[in-house]
Design an enzyme around this catalytic site. Structure first.
Site, PDB file in Angstrom:
ATOM      1  N   TYR A  30       0.832  -1.205   0.000  1.00  0.00           N
ATOM      2  CA  TYR A  30       0.000   0.000   0.000  1.00  0.00           C
ATOM      3  C   TYR A  30       0.865   1.252   0.000  1.00  0.00           C
ATOM      4  O   TYR A  30       0.633   2.201  -0.764  1.00  0.00           O
ATOM      5  CB  TYR A  30      -0.906  -0.052   1.227  1.00  0.00           C
TER       6      TYR A  30
ATOM      7  N   LYS B 262       1.081   4.130  -2.910  1.00  0.00           N
ATOM      8  CA  LYS B 262       0.692   5.511  -2.621  1.00  0.00           C
ATOM      9  C   LYS B 262       1.842   6.482  -2.904  1.00  0.00           C
ATOM     10  O   LYS B 262       1.616   7.620  -3.324  1.00  0.00           O
ATOM     11  CB  LYS B 262       0.233   5.635  -1.180  1.00  0.00           C
TER      12      LYS B 262
END
Length: 303
Positions: A164, A168
């Site tokens: 993640y 990002k």
């Protein structure tokens, strides 16, 4: 109905729930026609259904707005293209593309599998690219438009969400590249790092000291999509919104440097670097060490 986005056509991915839904509803309430995209999956990306996107369209229509649902998976090129094509075919143009869609598969880096890495990166990072790619081609021809990517404070690093975090961080670089590559065509690009109560934030492994609601985030996104933001030169930025707080992140830049007389060797670097270039401390690592120390002592970290 407001008119902050009157006449605009806005596509929102991940718009069936949480922040995406709040953005879609807010954009419609400010006069935009909305393409509601959601593959309708669970937090881990499983069990897709088109019902969640269709439900938001019904909400918008019931309030007097115009919207259309697209349930395609935007981690594929065809899915991203379909979102943009639907906007153009339904309403004749696309003025804003907001990429909120995301999933989580949490695991420590040393245990993470390819099956836990690939779908997270594909949904967050590639899913932003597929929509940006298709939208930017139309916006370039229109000589106007706005791209909004969704990142996270976790782009700084994460204890147990390396997939993640990496995705990002990639979104931020993609947004900055879009801002640079598209500015001469009148297209802006920005990123939002939200802190809001959603089904994804419930899985954040650390306590969130500042947190708001999806509607707080939606207000900022509506501003970024507006003519006001474009006229004020807002592009290439990363903003955090957490309830009443809005903050802007620094642009990356060199902090300190040192030059060798001749050629560097490992030994010479070991002598010179600590006292000259040094390090830029990781805030999150300092916080983690403080928590670990407090746990060892059975108390709480000093603040």
């Amino acid at each position: 109905m407001g008119n902050f986005l009157a006449g605009k056509v806005i596509a929102v991915t991940g718009a069936g729930r949480g922040i995406g839904r709040a953005v879609a509803l807010a954009a419609a309430a400010e006069g935009a026609k909305v393409v509601v995209n959601d593959h309708g999956v669970a937090v881990d990306g499983a069990s897709p259904t088109s019902e969640v996107a269709e439900a938001v369209v019904k909400e918008i229509e019931a309030a007097g707005g115009a919207a259309v649902a697209v349930a395609d998976d935007i981690s594929t090129m065809a899915g991203g293209q379909r979102v943009v094509d639907t906007a153009v075919q339904s309403y004749g143009r696309i003025d804003g593309a907001v990429c909120v869609a995301g999933i989580l598969r949490e695991r420590m880096l040393f245990n993470m599998t390819e099956e836990e890495w690939d779908p997270v990166v594909a949904t967050h990072l590639k899913g932003t690219f597929t929509v940006f790619r298709a939208a930017s081609a139309v916006m370039r021809a229109q000589r106007s438009g706005t791209l909004v990517g969704f990142t996270s404070g976790n782009h700084q690093g994460s204890v147990s969400q390396a997939n993640y975090s990496a995705a990002k961080g990639g979104v931020i670089s993609l947004v900055r590249s879009a801002a640079l590559g598209l500015h001469k065509y009148g297209v802006t690009a920005n990123a939002v790092a939200p802190v809001a109560r959603t089904r994804m934030s419930a899985n954040v492994p650390t306590e969130l000291a500042e947190i708001g609601e999806p509607e707080d985030v939606a207000a900022l996104v509506v501003y970024l999509l507006s003519e006001r933001a474009a006229a004020q030169g807002v592009t290439g930025q990363v903003y955090t919104v957490a309830g009443p707080k809005i903050a802007v992140w620094a642009q990356p830049r060199e902090i300190r440097s040192v030059y060798a007389e001749g050629t560097w060797t490992p030994e010479r670097i070991a002598e010179v670097l600590p006292g000259s270039v040094g390090v830029d401390p990781m805030r999150m690592l300092s916080e983690l060490r403080a928590m670990e120390e407090a746990a060892r002592r059975g108390g709480r970290p000093n603040t």
